[in-house]
Design an enzyme around this catalytic site. Structure first.
Site, short mmCIF file in Angstrom:
data_model
loop_
_atom_site.label_atom_id
_atom_site.label_comp_id
_atom_site.label_asym_id
_atom_site.label_seq_id
_atom_site.Cartn_x
_atom_site.Cartn_y
_atom_site.Cartn_z
N ARG A 239 0.90 -1.28 0.02
CA ARG A 239 -0.09 -0.07 0.02
C ARG A 239 0.72 1.32 0.24
NH1 ARG A 239 -0.73 3.63 4.12
NH2 ARG A 239 -2.62 4.64 4.32
N ASP A 285 -9.22 15.57 7.74
CA ASP A 285 -9.51 14.36 8.26
C ASP A 285 -10.54 14.55 9.62
OD1 ASP A 285 -7.87 11.19 8.61
OD2 ASP A 285 -9.39 11.75 9.81
N GLU A 314 -16.96 17.07 3.57
CA GLU A 314 -18.52 17.54 3.21
C GLU A 314 -18.72 18.79 3.76
OE1 GLU A 314 -18.33 12.88 2.48
OE2 GLU A 314 -17.72 14.40 3.96
N GLU A 329 -6.13 7.60 0.16
CA GLU A 329 -6.12 6.30 0.26
C GLU A 329 -7.53 5.65 1.11
OE1 GLU A 329 -6.63 3.19 1.43
OE2 GLU A 329 -5.00 3.00 3.17
N GLU A 338 -16.79 1.00 3.79
CA GLU A 338 -16.59 2.11 4.39
C GLU A 338 -17.14 3.34 3.60
OE1 GLU A 338 -12.52 2.27 5.82
OE2 GLU A 338 -12.88 1.10 7.59
#
Length: 531
Positions: A239, A285, A314, A329, A338
Site C-alpha cells: 500500500r 481528516d 463534506e 487512500e 466504508e
C-alpha cells in the site's frame, strides 16, 4: 482506507482546528517580562497567564487588554462573533489553554467552532482568573456607582450582587440540564427512527455518507483515531510504497501544484506530495489522529507547505476554491467497504480544477472461485454436531457474514473475472451500487466452497511511470486481504466449465458505510453483509 485515540492532548501543537498551525514561540523577551511582573507583585497575589504568551496578570481585564494590544486578539469581538454566553465562553478559554492555537487561527474561525465538546468545560488551569470573568458584562456593560442606593453599605451591595449571580448560575445550570435532556431525547428518537427505517433516499449527485450526522458516523471516525490502525496501514508496504513510488516517480504531477489529501490520517501522503514539490498541500481528516499528524508535520518542518484541517470533507471550508490534484487512500475491504470513495468523489465535484487529476484513478473488483473443504467444514459443518448437540440453526447467522482473510493461492479453482471498473475521474456516486453478471472459468475439478473478491489499484493518468498494485490472493498480502463469501451448499465443478453467476452490491440501508452483497450462483441466491 481500511484503517480505523484520542490524539487530543494538552500540549502545544495539538489543535482541534481547520488548519495546521505554526507552534507558538516563547521568546526571551516574554520571559523577561514575566520576571519583571513577578518582582512587582505583592506576595500571594493571584496571577493568571496570557492566552498566547507567558506573561502573568492579576486580573482578567488586564489579561484581555494585553491580548488585544499585543496579540490582536479581542475577546469582545470573539464573544460577539460567535454569540458566546456563559458556557460557550468557558469552553473557549479552556480550548485555548488546552490546544495552544495561534491568534491567526482563532481569528479565522467560523461556525461550527472547535470548542463545542463537553470536555472543554473542565478547567485547564486551577483558579484560572479568566474563568471567573463575567462574560455577560461584554453584552451589558455597567458603570460602577460611587454611592449606594437606599443607604446600603458597599459590603451589602456586594452580597446582593453575589446572590443575584448565584441565582443566575443556578438558572443557567437548570437550563443546561433541560437542554441535555432534550438532546438525549432527540438522539434516542433519531436512533429509533434509523433502526426502524429500511430506506434512505439518495440521488445520483449526492451521497448518504455526506448526510450522516456525528452520532451516526462517530464510530467510524473514532476507529481511525487510534494509532494502531495507522501503524498497520503504514507497515503495509504494498500500500504505502505504491503511493510513494507513484508520487516520487511522477513529480511533474505535483510540482508547484495545490494538492488535496482526503482522509489524510497521519499525513504520510501529504508529506510525500510536499517532498515531490507541491506548492500547497491541504490534508483533511475528521478523526482524532489529526492532532498527531499536526505534530508529525512540524517534526518534519513541512508546516509551511502542509495545512491540516479537521472535519469531514463534506463540511469543512477549504482556504482555496480549487485544487489541482486530489490524492486519497480511501479503499476498504472489497474496495467499497466504508464508502469513503463517496467523499473523494464529493471533493472532486466541488474542488477539483478543470484538467485536474484524482489518484488512484482506476480501480477494479474481481471474483474468483475457491475450493477449501476443510475450512468450509470448520466454519459451517462444525455446527451440525457440537459436543454431541445439534446447532445447525447457527449456520443462518454464520453464512451471511462475509469473511476477510488471506487465501491460500492453492485453493483457487478458477480464473478471475472482473465485475466492476471504476475511473475516479468519470464515476458518479450512484455508480458505486451496481449489479454485474460474471463467468468464472474453472481450472480444476473440485468442490466449489466459496467465492472470493479482491481489488486492483492503478495510478495511470499523465504518469510517466505507471504504478499498479493488487490485493489478490496470488499477490503479496496486504492489510485488505481478500473478502470470502462462503456457500451454504458447496457444489462440484469440472475443469474447463464456465460457472455463470450474478453479483449485486449495495450500501447497507441502515449503515451506509457497510455493504450488502448478493450472489446468485448454481441456482441459489445468498445475501452477505460486510460490516
Amino acid at each position: 482506507m481500511c484503517s480505523l485515540a484520542s490524539g487530543a492532548t494538552g500540549g502545544r501543537g495539538a489543535v482541534e482546528n481547520e488548519e495546521d498551525l505554526p507552534e507558538l514561540s516563547d521568546s526571551g523577551d516574554e520571559a523577561a517580562w514575566e520576571d519583571e511582573d513577578d518582582a512587582d507583585l505583592p506576595h500571594g497575589k493571584q496571577q493568571t497567564p496570557c492566552l498566547f504568551c507567558n506573561r502573568l496578570f492579576t486580573s482578567a481585564e488586564e489579561t484581555f487588554s494585553h491580548c488585544k494590544s499585543e496579540h490582536q486578539f479581542n475577546i469582545d469581538s470573539m464573544v460577539h462573533k460567535h454569540g458566546l454566553e456563559f458556557y460557550g465562553y468557558i469552553k473557549l478559554i479552556n480550548f485555548i489553554r488546552l490546544k495552544n492555537p495561534t491568534v491567526e487561527y482563532m481569528n479565522s474561525i467560523y461556525n461550527p467552532v472547535p470548542w463545542e465538546k463537553e470536555e472543554y468545560l473542565k478547567p485547564v488551569l486551577e483558579d484560572d482568573l479568566l474563568l471567573q470573568f463575567d462574560v455577560e458584562d461584554l453584552y451589558e456593560p455597567v458603570s460602577v456607582p460611587f454611592s449606594y442606593p437606599n443607604g446600603l453599605s458597599e459590603n451589602t451591595s456586594v452580597v446582593e450582587k453575589l446572590k443575584h449571580m448565584e441565582a443566575r448560575a443556578l438558572s443557567a445550570e437548570a437550563a443546561l440540564a433541560r437542554a441535555r435532556e432534550d438532546l438525549q431525547k432527540m438522539k434516542q428518537f433519531a436512533q429509533d427512527f434509523v433502526m426502524h427505517t429500511d430506506v434512505r433516499t439518495c440521488s445520483s449527485s449526492t451521497s448518504v455518507i455526506a448526510d450522516l450526522q456525528e452520532d451516526e458516523d462517530g464510530v467510524y471516525f473514532s476507529s481511525y483515531g487510534h494509532y494502531g490502525i495507522h501503524e498497520e496501514m503504514l507497515k503495509d508496504k504494498i500500500r504505502t510504497e505504491s503511493y510513494r513510488d507513484f508520487i516520487y516517480q511522477n513529480p511533474h504531477i505535483f510540482k508547484d501544484k495545490v494538492v488535496l489529501d482526503v482522509g489524510c490520517g497521519t499525513g504520510i501522503l501529504s508529506m510525500f506530495a510536499a517532498k515531490a514539490g507541491a506548492k500547497k498541500v491541504l490534508g483533511v481528516d475528521q478523526s482524532e489522529i489529526l492532532y498527531q499528524a499536526m505534530d508529525i508535520i512540524r517534526l518534519n518542518k513541512l508546516e509551511d507547505t502542509i495545512t491540516l484541517i479537521k472535519g469531514k470533507i463534506e463540511e469543512v471550508h477549504l482556504p482555496v476554491e480549487k485544487v489541482d490534484v486530489i490524492i486519497s487512500e480511501w479503499m476498504g475491504y472489497f474496495l467499497l467497504f466504508e464508502s469513503m470513495l463517496d467523499s473523494v468523489l464529493y471533493a472532486k465535484n466541488k474542488y477539483l480544477a478543470k484538467g485536474g487529476s484524482v489518484y488512484p484513478d482506476i480501480c477494479t473488483i474481481s471474483l474468483v472461485a475457491v475450493s477449501d473443504v476443510n475450512k468450509h467444514a470448520d466454519r459451517i459443518a462444525f455446527w451440525d454436531d457440537v459436543y454431541g448437540f445439534k446447532m445447525s440453526c447457527m449456520k443462518k447467522a454464520v453464512i451471511p457474514e462475509a469473511v476477510v482473510e488471506v487465501l491460500d493461492p492453492k485453493t483457487l479453482i478458477s480464473e478471475p473475472c472482473g465485475i466492476k471498473h471504476i475511473d475516479c475521474h468519470t464515476t458518479s456516486i450512484s455508480d458505486l451500487e451496481f449489479s454485474s453478471d460474471f463467468t468464472l472459468k474453472i481450472t480444476r475439478t473440485s468442490m466449489c466452497t466459496a467465492i472470493a473478491g479482491y481489488f486492483d489499484i492503478y495510478f495511470e493518468k499523465n504518469c510517466h511511470n505507471r504504478v499498479v498494485f493488487s490485493t489478490g490472493p496470488q499477490s503479496t498480502k496486504t492489510h485488505w486481504k481478500q473478502t470470502v463469501f462462503l456457500l451454504e451448499k458447496p457444489f462440484s465443478v469440472k475443469a474447463g466449465e464456465a460457472l455463470k453467476g450474478k453479483v449485486t452490491v449495495h450500501k447497507n440501508k441502515k449503515d451506509p458505510r457497510s455493504l450488502t452483497v448478493t450472489l446468485t450462483l448454481n441456482n441459489s441466491t445468498q445475501t452477505y453483509g460486510l460490516q
